[in-house]
Write a protein that holds these residues in place. Structure first.
Motif, mmCIF file in Angstrom:
data_model
loop_
_atom_site.group_PDB
_atom_site.id
_atom_site.type_symbol
_atom_site.label_atom_id
_atom_site.label_comp_id
_atom_site.label_asym_id
_atom_site.label_seq_id
_atom_site.Cartn_x
_atom_site.Cartn_y
_atom_site.Cartn_z
ATOM 1 N N THR A 29 -16.162 -26.656 -60.968
ATOM 2 C CA THR A 29 -15.615 -25.835 -59.648
ATOM 3 C C THR A 29 -16.577 -23.910 -60.138
ATOM 4 O OG1 THR A 29 -13.456 -26.388 -59.313
ATOM 5 C CG2 THR A 29 -13.333 -23.957 -59.016
ATOM 6 N N GLN A 32 -19.586 -24.105 -59.403
ATOM 7 C CA GLN A 32 -19.802 -23.983 -58.011
ATOM 8 C C GLN A 32 -20.069 -22.443 -56.938
ATOM 9 O OE1 GLN A 32 -20.887 -26.935 -56.546
ATOM 10 N NE2 GLN A 32 -20.944 -26.302 -54.193
ATOM 11 N N SER A 166 -26.110 -25.799 -55.838
ATOM 12 C CA SER A 166 -24.887 -26.251 -55.296
ATOM 13 C C SER A 166 -24.999 -26.870 -54.473
ATOM 14 C CB SER A 166 -24.868 -24.840 -53.940
ATOM 15 O OG SER A 166 -23.566 -24.929 -53.880
ATOM 16 N N ALA A 167 -25.869 -27.490 -54.530
ATOM 17 C CA ALA A 167 -26.197 -29.399 -53.912
ATOM 18 C C ALA A 167 -25.770 -29.681 -55.099
ATOM 19 C CB ALA A 167 -26.784 -29.939 -53.272
ATOM 20 N N ASN A 170 -22.462 -30.300 -56.401
ATOM 21 C CA ASN A 170 -21.847 -30.878 -55.737
ATOM 22 C C ASN A 170 -22.101 -32.418 -55.165
ATOM 23 O OD1 ASN A 170 -20.167 -31.498 -53.027
ATOM 24 N ND2 ASN A 170 -21.486 -31.945 -51.711
ATOM 25 N N ARG A 171 -23.046 -33.370 -55.678
ATOM 26 C CA ARG A 171 -23.195 -34.680 -56.121
ATOM 27 C C ARG A 171 -22.422 -34.351 -57.694
ATOM 28 N NH1 ARG A 171 -28.790 -32.668 -53.817
ATOM 29 N NH2 ARG A 171 -29.658 -32.330 -56.205
ATOM 30 N N GLY A 173 -20.017 -33.228 -59.070
ATOM 31 C CA GLY A 173 -18.669 -33.204 -58.665
ATOM 32 C C GLY A 173 -18.187 -34.366 -58.167
ATOM 33 N N ASN A 174 -18.757 -35.095 -57.468
ATOM 34 C CA ASN A 174 -18.647 -36.470 -56.768
ATOM 35 C C ASN A 174 -18.867 -37.694 -57.631
ATOM 36 O OD1 ASN A 174 -18.283 -35.119 -53.567
ATOM 37 N ND2 ASN A 174 -20.373 -35.237 -53.540
#
Length: 496
Positions: A29, A32, A166-167, A170-171, A173-174
């Protein structure tokens, strides 16, 4: 390993996974949020740089360096050189606020320097002819535009980098979320399986063993498996089951012994009656007296057995009644010894008492019952002609009643069972001495009910010494000493 340790390990593992998930979530977080801030600052810087570039071009056009100005654009209409020049500091200040990193800040300072040079060049060239003004101002304008273009490119690169970061986050984090969810699921499944196998299965086995035992399958025992607590529970149940089974076996043996002991005097009574019926015509007074004496002894023996059983039952039910009085222990011992001296001719029975009274607060009948049991056992298990000593002593604030024999004795292992009900130890069984194995148990409970205790010292083949220890009573606490005028007779073999 204990159940508490298993639960702590499982809960600790799940808590660790949860902590890792929470930490990863916080880190992702923050990363991000940093990327978003970088992207926002880059876009803001890009917007301000483009606006500054447009205002610079409008300023150059309004300055008239390229000739007369025709206002055809809404962007130019209503604006003056002064208003545009006043907007430059505001836009540059906005660029400074949105700057991210040292390279961008250095480039903004370069833009600011070029803008200052451009404005200074404009003011200096204002007095020159138009052709010369253009030659002076256009290079300064190009330098400012070039620095602004480089600032725009830098913000574009920063925005692209922030978007890619950021991308990636995001990946990531997933991926991390899926991995942690999988680990949590695996942990829950593993914990449930371990608890089922380690705790629930042994607990179910113990429960089933208890049900089988309660249903009458007395040989059922619980398996000792699982954590420490369940192992202790299984051992406790097995020990209880063994104790109950052993007690049941003892009770069955006791009932068989009682039946056997009752049959002997009953057979003697039946035989005496039959002989009397057959030879009534030849029955002489001497023979009648012997027969009546035999019948009396057998009746007394039956009465003693029934008395033992009743006393044991009252004690186990907690209904033993005591009528305490302050009595002289010497007189109680003397009465028992005189009784056995008159009834036993095969042993030497000696009494040793002090000259001064030793007072005890007891139920005299019950204490005589205890002393009679000890003296009876000493005579019963001692060879004929041996000596039995009865003594009364004072030891500090206690009164000791001692009975010492030269009999068969008991081993150290047998001492632990000596006062247990229905127990008749090795040589006592082999000698087939009369009794049902309740005398010493009843005696111990009577002494304990008076607040005292029985101690024993014994050597196999040498003899035993039984010691009844009671608290010394004072004449003031118990009133006048009541010496018995006639104690109730206690027959031989009173309890055992």
């Amino acid at each position: 390993m204990s159940l508490r340790a298993w639960l702590a390990a499982i809960m600790g593992g799940l808590a660790l996974l949860t902590l890792v998930a929470a930490t990863a979530l916080i880190v992702l977080t923050n990363a991000q949020n940093h990327s978003a801030n970088t992207l926002g600052n880059s876009v803001e810087g890009l917007h301000l740089a483009e606006e500054l570039e447009i205002d610079l071009l409008i300023h150059f056009r309004l300055s008239g360096v390229t000739g007369p100005v025709e206002v055809t654009s809404e962007r130019i209409r209503g604006r003056t050189l002064q208003s545009i020049e006043s907007s430059f500091p505001r836009l540059l200040e906005g660029l400074n606020r949105s700057a991210f990193g040292a390279p961008e800040q250095a480039l903004i300072r370069e833009v600011d320097e070029h803008f200052r040079q451009y404005l200074a060049t404009q003011r200096e060239a204002a007095r020159l002819p138009l052709r010369q003004r253009a030659q002076r101002v256009i290079p300064a304008l190009d330098a400012s535009l070039d620095s602004l273009e480089r600032l725009v490119q830098l913000n574009v690169e920063e925005a692209r980098t922030a978007r890619e970061s950021s991308a990636d986050l995001n990946r990531m984090g997933n991926t991390v979320g899926l991995v942690l969810c999988g680990l949590l699921l695996v942990g829950l499944v593993t914990g449930t399986y371990l608890l089922r196998r380690i705790a629930w299965q042994p607990l179910r086995d113990i429960s089933q063993s208890m049900r089988r035992f309660g249903a009458g399958r007395k040989r059922t025992r619980a398996p000792v498996a699982g954590p420490t607590e369940l192992r202790d529970m299984a051992r406790t149940f097995n020990e209880m089951a063994n104790s109950l089974t052993h007690q049941q076996e003892q009770q069955l043996a006791f009932l068989a012994g009682v039946a056997h002991e009752l049959r002997n005097p009953l057979s003697a009574l039946k035989l005496s009656t039959a002989l009397t019926e057959r030879s009534r015509a030849q029955l002489t007074p001497e023979r009648m007296q012997r027969t009546l004496a035999l019948v009396g002894r057998q009746v007394e023996r039956l009465d003693r057995m029934v008395g033992d059983l009743l006393d044991s039952t009252r004690i186990e039910a907690g209904k033993l009644e005591l009528r305490p009085e302050v009595r002289d222990a010497r007189e109680l011992a003397r009465g028992v010894v005189e009784l056995y001296r008159s009834s036993d001719g095969g042993h030497v029975l000696q009494l040793d008492v002090p000259e001064t009274p030793l007072l005890v607060r007891v139920d005299p009948d019950r204490l005589e019952q205890v002393m009679a049991n000890l003296v009876s056992n000493a005579l019963k298990y001692s060879p004929s002609g041996s000596r039995v000593d009865v003594a009364v002593r004072r030891e500090q604030e206690d009164v000791l009643l001692l009975v010492k024999d030269q009999g068969i004795g008991v081993t150290e292992e047998e001492k632990g069972m000596l006062f247990a009900p229905f127990q008749r130890l090795g040589d006592a069984r082999s000698k087939r001495a009369p009794g049902v194995g309740l005398g010493l148990s009843v005696a111990r409970r009577i002494v304990e009910a008076h607040g005292g205790r029985i101690e024993v010292e014994s050597t196999p083949g040498v003899g035993s010494t039984f010691c009844v220890r009671l608290a010394l009573a004072t004449q003031e606490a118990g009133g006048a000493v009541e010496l018995p005028e006639a104690t109730a007779p206690v027959p031989p073999d009173a309890l055992h």
